[in-house]
Scaffold this motif. Structure first.
Motif, mmCIF file in Angstrom:
data_model
loop_
_atom_site.group_PDB
_atom_site.id
_atom_site.type_symbol
_atom_site.label_atom_id
_atom_site.label_comp_id
_atom_site.label_asym_id
_atom_site.label_seq_id
_atom_site.Cartn_x
_atom_site.Cartn_y
_atom_site.Cartn_z
ATOM 1 N N ASN A 278 0.848 -1.179 0.000
ATOM 2 C CA ASN A 278 0.000 0.000 0.000
ATOM 3 C C ASN A 278 0.896 1.245 0.000
ATOM 4 O OD1 ASN A 278 -1.745 2.144 0.599
ATOM 5 N ND2 ASN A 278 -3.022 0.918 1.968
ATOM 6 N N PRO A 279 1.297 1.727 -1.176
ATOM 7 C CA PRO A 279 2.232 2.855 -1.211
ATOM 8 C C PRO A 279 1.697 4.105 -0.537
ATOM 9 C CG PRO A 279 1.355 2.395 -3.411
ATOM 10 C CD PRO A 279 0.959 1.251 -2.527
ATOM 11 N N MET A 280 0.385 4.333 -0.628
ATOM 12 C CA MET A 280 -0.184 5.503 0.045
ATOM 13 C C MET A 280 0.053 5.435 1.541
ATOM 14 S SD MET A 280 -2.904 6.359 2.172
ATOM 15 C CE MET A 280 -4.075 5.041 1.897
ATOM 16 N N ALA A 281 -0.310 4.299 2.156
ATOM 17 C CA ALA A 281 -0.185 4.169 3.603
ATOM 18 C C ALA A 281 1.272 4.248 4.048
ATOM 19 C CB ALA A 281 -0.811 2.861 4.075
ATOM 20 N N THR A 282 2.151 3.582 3.308
ATOM 21 C CA THR A 282 3.571 3.596 3.652
ATOM 22 C C THR A 282 4.146 5.003 3.566
ATOM 23 O OG1 THR A 282 3.902 1.309 2.940
ATOM 24 C CG2 THR A 282 5.843 2.722 2.986
ATOM 25 N N GLU A 283 3.847 5.694 2.482
ATOM 26 C CA GLU A 283 4.397 7.034 2.279
ATOM 27 C C GLU A 283 3.833 8.038 3.278
ATOM 28 O OE1 GLU A 283 3.964 8.160 -1.855
ATOM 29 O OE2 GLU A 283 4.744 6.217 -2.513
ATOM 30 N N LYS A 284 2.522 7.976 3.524
ATOM 31 C CA LYS A 284 1.916 8.962 4.421
ATOM 32 C C LYS A 284 2.316 8.720 5.875
ATOM 33 C CE LYS A 284 -0.040 11.907 3.073
ATOM 34 N NZ LYS A 284 0.451 13.156 2.431
ATOM 35 N N LEU A 285 2.472 7.464 6.275
ATOM 36 C CA LEU A 285 2.949 7.178 7.627
ATOM 37 C C LEU A 285 4.355 7.733 7.819
ATOM 38 C CD1 LEU A 285 2.826 5.804 10.413
ATOM 39 C CD2 LEU A 285 3.541 3.671 9.294
ATOM 40 N N ALA A 286 5.244 7.453 6.860
ATOM 41 C CA ALA A 286 6.623 7.936 6.964
ATOM 42 C C ALA A 286 6.672 9.458 6.930
ATOM 43 C CB ALA A 286 7.461 7.357 5.825
#
Length: 308
Positions: A278-286
């Motif tokens: 889930n690139p969205m979740a990974t990027e937004k969490l970071a």
């Protein structure tokens, strides 16, 4: 009735601010803070006397910061009847033991000042390590608000851990998809709204007690599309907009009947794989962790300069 008054009939309203005047004006049930909001409050100069007192009584600089954020929390506790969320330093987001130590210290400071831990939510980023810290804290009677939540994997792990509350971020999800696709979104097709609705439905169907609190709103349309969610934490600007709008607001979320079936707990490997996919979740969490760290460091710099 204003839309804000109508919304209060369906949803518990939480003020997303450290500004006491806004809290007094809108009379929310709860209030949340984070490093960005604390930075804004410190920059305003309204807490200069509090900074001086906290730093004077501190054993070292880090202790002074802990005293400051809990003292700001205590100011807010006097204005709301419910929870106040206080965030653990985002630099500890991948360290379970350090998160536990910081949470224990924050609760100790609140309790030393005469406040019950039942009024406090320790706010922790929804990393795997943060969620495991929440599992321990909840067993100790320390309630947790799991923030920076962008995926069903995070939501499932938080429910498995018995977290008191989750804060799925609506606007930041929409931001990512808007940038990725070039499209604009309304409340009904907003990816952030859809994500919270799916999490809410999943929790209610399976009987989880964890509270769903939509957060990070970009406009009132997102808020209206989630009317009926357990809680919504809303900035003063959007609270003002809702309070000045006397149009009709309808309940958008209704809890489905519980099925009585509890899903198998998500494993660490399944959690990490789901986030990886889930690139969205990974990027937004970071990105969220980085931003909170940045604002924490800015806030500390202002206090060091103030105390010099």
């Amino acid at each position: 009735m204003s839309k804000l008054e109508q919304l209060k009939e369906y949803t518990v309203i939480v003020a997303d601010t450290g500004e006491l005047e806004s809290i007094k004006k809108f009379k929310p049930q709860d209030a949340t803070t984070n490093p960005s909001l604390v930075l804004k409050a410190v920059e305003s100069g309204l807490y200069d006397n509090l900074i001086e007192r906290c730093m004077a009584n501190a054993s070292d600089f880090d202790d002074g910061i802990d005293r400051l954020i809990t003292s700001i929390g205590q100011e807010i506790l006097q204005e709301v009847p419910g929870y106040v969320s206080t965030e653990v330093d985002a630099r500890l987001s991948f360290d379970t033991e350090a998160t536990l130590a910081k949470a224990h210290r924050l609760i100790e400071l609140y309790e030393d000042a005469g406040w019950s831990r039942d009024r406090i939510l320790i706010k922790i980023a929804s990393t795997w390590e943060g969620i495991q810290a929440a599992r321990v804290l909840e067993k100790e009677g320390i309630h947790c608000n799991m923030t920076l939540l962008f995926s069903m994997e995070q939501a499932q792990a938080c429910a498995d851990a018995g977290a008191t509350l989750i804060s799925p971020f609506v606007g930041r999800i929409m931001d990512w998809y808007k940038k990725d696709t070039g499209q604009s979104y309304t409340g009904e097709n907003d990816p952030g709204v859809i994500s919270v609705r799916e999490i809410y439905k999943h929790y209610k169907e399976h009987g989880y007690s964890t509270i769903v609190m939509g957060a990070s709103f970009r406009n009132t349309g997102e808020i209206e599309a989630l009317a009926g969610c357990d809680r919504l934490t809303i900035s003063p600007a959007l609270l003002e907009e809702l309070s000045n709008d006397d149009g009709e607001l309808k309940q958008a979320l209704v809890a489905p009947a519980a099925t009585g079936n509890t899903p198998e707990a998500i494993s660490e490997s399944a959690f990490r794989l789901g986030m990886n996919n889930n690139p969205m979740a990974t990027e937004k969490l970071a990105e969220g962790i980085r931003k909170f760290i940045e604002d924490q460091i800015k806030m500390e710099g202002i206090i060091k300069a103030h105390s010099a």
